[in-house]
Write a protein that holds these residues in place. Structure first.
Motif, PDB file in Angstrom:
ATOM      1  N   SER A 139      78.365  -0.241  37.429  1.00  0.00           N
ATOM      2  CA  SER A 139      77.743  -0.977  38.539  1.00  0.00           C
ATOM      3  C   SER A 139      76.328  -1.413  38.194  1.00  0.00           C
ATOM      4  CB  SER A 139      77.703  -0.093  39.795  1.00  0.00           C
ATOM      5  OG  SER A 139      79.000   0.217  40.230  1.00  0.00           O
ATOM      6  N   SER A 140      76.040  -2.673  38.469  1.00  0.00           N
ATOM      7  CA  SER A 140      74.699  -3.254  38.244  1.00  0.00           C
ATOM      8  C   SER A 140      74.203  -3.044  36.808  1.00  0.00           C
ATOM      9  CB  SER A 140      73.686  -2.657  39.221  1.00  0.00           C
ATOM     10  OG  SER A 140      74.084  -2.851  40.548  1.00  0.00           O
ATOM     11  N   PHE A 142      73.799  -0.457  35.231  1.00  0.00           N
ATOM     12  CA  PHE A 142      72.734   0.560  35.231  1.00  0.00           C
ATOM     13  C   PHE A 142      72.681   1.331  33.913  1.00  0.00           C
ATOM     14  CE2 PHE A 142      76.216   3.321  36.680  1.00  0.00           C
ATOM     15  CZ  PHE A 142      75.990   4.474  35.952  1.00  0.00           C
ATOM     16  N   LYS A 159      66.557   3.352  40.786  1.00  0.00           N
ATOM     17  CA  LYS A 159      67.280   3.776  42.001  1.00  0.00           C
ATOM     18  C   LYS A 159      68.792   3.647  41.825  1.00  0.00           C
ATOM     19  CE  LYS A 159      63.570   2.575  45.243  1.00  0.00           C
ATOM     20  NZ  LYS A 159      63.173   1.720  46.394  1.00  0.00           N
ATOM     21  N   THR A 160      69.217   2.619  41.095  1.00  0.00           N
ATOM     22  CA  THR A 160      70.652   2.413  40.881  1.00  0.00           C
ATOM     23  C   THR A 160      71.250   3.561  40.084  1.00  0.00           C
ATOM     24  OG1 THR A 160      70.199   0.032  40.775  1.00  0.00           O
ATOM     25  CG2 THR A 160      72.385   0.767  40.090  1.00  0.00           C
ATOM     26  N   LYS A 163      71.398   6.685  42.351  1.00  0.00           N
ATOM     27  CA  LYS A 163      72.485   6.544  43.325  1.00  0.00           C
ATOM     28  C   LYS A 163      73.844   6.767  42.669  1.00  0.00           C
ATOM     29  CE  LYS A 163      74.525   3.328  46.641  1.00  0.00           C
ATOM     30  NZ  LYS A 163      74.492   1.965  47.228  1.00  0.00           N
ATOM     31  N   ALA A 164      73.999   6.221  41.468  1.00  0.00           N
ATOM     32  CA  ALA A 164      75.276   6.364  40.764  1.00  0.00           C
ATOM     33  C   ALA A 164      75.579   7.819  40.462  1.00  0.00           C
ATOM     34  CB  ALA A 164      75.245   5.554  39.469  1.00  0.00           C
ATOM     35  N   SER A 169      79.173   6.886  42.194  1.00  0.00           N
ATOM     36  CA  SER A 169      79.685   5.521  42.395  1.00  0.00           C
ATOM     37  C   SER A 169      79.423   4.751  41.113  1.00  0.00           C
ATOM     38  CB  SER A 169      78.981   4.859  43.592  1.00  0.00           C
ATOM     39  OG  SER A 169      77.569   4.903  43.430  1.00  0.00           O
TER      40      SER A 169
END
Length: 296
Positions: A139-140, A142, A159-160, A163-164, A169
């Motif tokens: 995702s993104s 990261f 932050k990504t 969060k992952a 996620s």
């Protein structure tokens, strides 16, 4: 302040202060003298000489001024600031040799961490290759951004990434194949990535300390030289008044202080300075409590 000066002179002998001390109000002159004394020892004191060389190199790497005397004068006022004094005093037991060892240990640890980063990144890539997952699939992106920041030594915990790891996620919803393949390596991947993040936090901590380690080491030496100058010239810095007074108010009963002064005070007018100086307020507190206990 005049009241505190009376206390200081009354208890000068108890506090090991010369009875005929001269109160220094302006720190600028004493700062210039102690810095000059420090620099005069370069070439004579081997440990100090090496510390100064390392400090010059560190200042040059950080794009700071090459005027080393000016650089030292910029942080020497910390010796006289109430907020800094307690921390500086806590480091007084450390010698220049101790600081040299600390610097060496930090440099060694930092080198080892950088080596470990490469090993961990290789291990993570190996895990992903085994499941035919690309680092850009996450995702993104990261993970690729994280690896790039480590390779460039521009350590940023985004932050990504957080969060992952915290929510697990890892992939966009459309990446169904990658999500299924990732299950087999998720625990090992997560453990490696979490350790990687902790190692980056450690290297950021070391880097932050390294930026201040030379000033801290030199402040220790400057403080010792300040004591020498004060002892030789029978001077006393006004910035040290509150700390010396605290040695009295924290140990001696208030009635005894009044007895030594030859006066007793029942009323105190406190201006705004006590709001900004914790130490001065602590010095006033037992005297005020004594007055209040006598119903004044």
């Amino acid at each position: 302040d005049a009241f505190f000066q009376r206390i200081l002179r009354t208890f000068a002998y108890d506090l090991d202060i010369p009875l005929n001390f001269q109160l220094e109000i302006d720190n600028k002159d004493i700062i210039e003298r102690v810095v000059e004394l420090l620099i005069d020892q370069v070439g004579e004191n081997e440990c100090l000489t090496q510390m100064m060389i390392d400090f010059v190199n560190a200042s040059a790497d950080g794009s700071k001024s090459w005027h080393i005397e000016k650089e030292i004068q910029n942080f020497t006022p910390e010796l006289f600031r109430e907020q800094s004094k307690l921390f500086i005093d806590a480091l007084q037991h450390l010698s220049l040799d101790d600081f040299t060892k600390i610097i060496h240990n930090f440099n060694t640890e930092k080198t080892e961490l950088k080596k470990k980063f490469k090993e961990d990144m290789a291990s993570i890539k190996s895990l992903l290759d085994r499941q035919d997952i690309q680092i850009d699939d996450f995702s993104s992106k990261f993970l690729s951004k994280w690896f790039l920041s480590i390779e460039k030594e521009d350590y940023k915990i985004g932050k990504t990434l957080i969060k992952a790891v915290s929510e697990r996620s890892w992939f966009p919803k459309k990446n169904i194949r990658e999500q299924a393949a990732f299950i087999a390596i998720e625990e090992e991947f997560t453990a490696l990535l979490k350790q990687n993040i902790e190692d980056v936090k450690r290297i950021l901590f070391i880097t932050a300390i390294q930026k201040r380690i030379f000033p801290m080491a030199l402040l220790n030496e400057l403080k010792r030289m300040l004591y020498q100058v004060e002892s030789l010239e029978h001077t006393f810095q006004i910035s040290n008044t509150n700390f010396k007074i605290n040695e009295i108010t924290s140990q001696e009963p208030t009635p005894y202080i009044y007895e030594r002064l030859g006066d007793k005070y029942f009323y105190y007018f406190i201006d705004e300075f006590q709001d900004t100086s914790l130490m001065q307020w602590l010095n006033m507190l037992p005297l005020i409590c004594e007055a209040l206990s006598a119903y004044h």
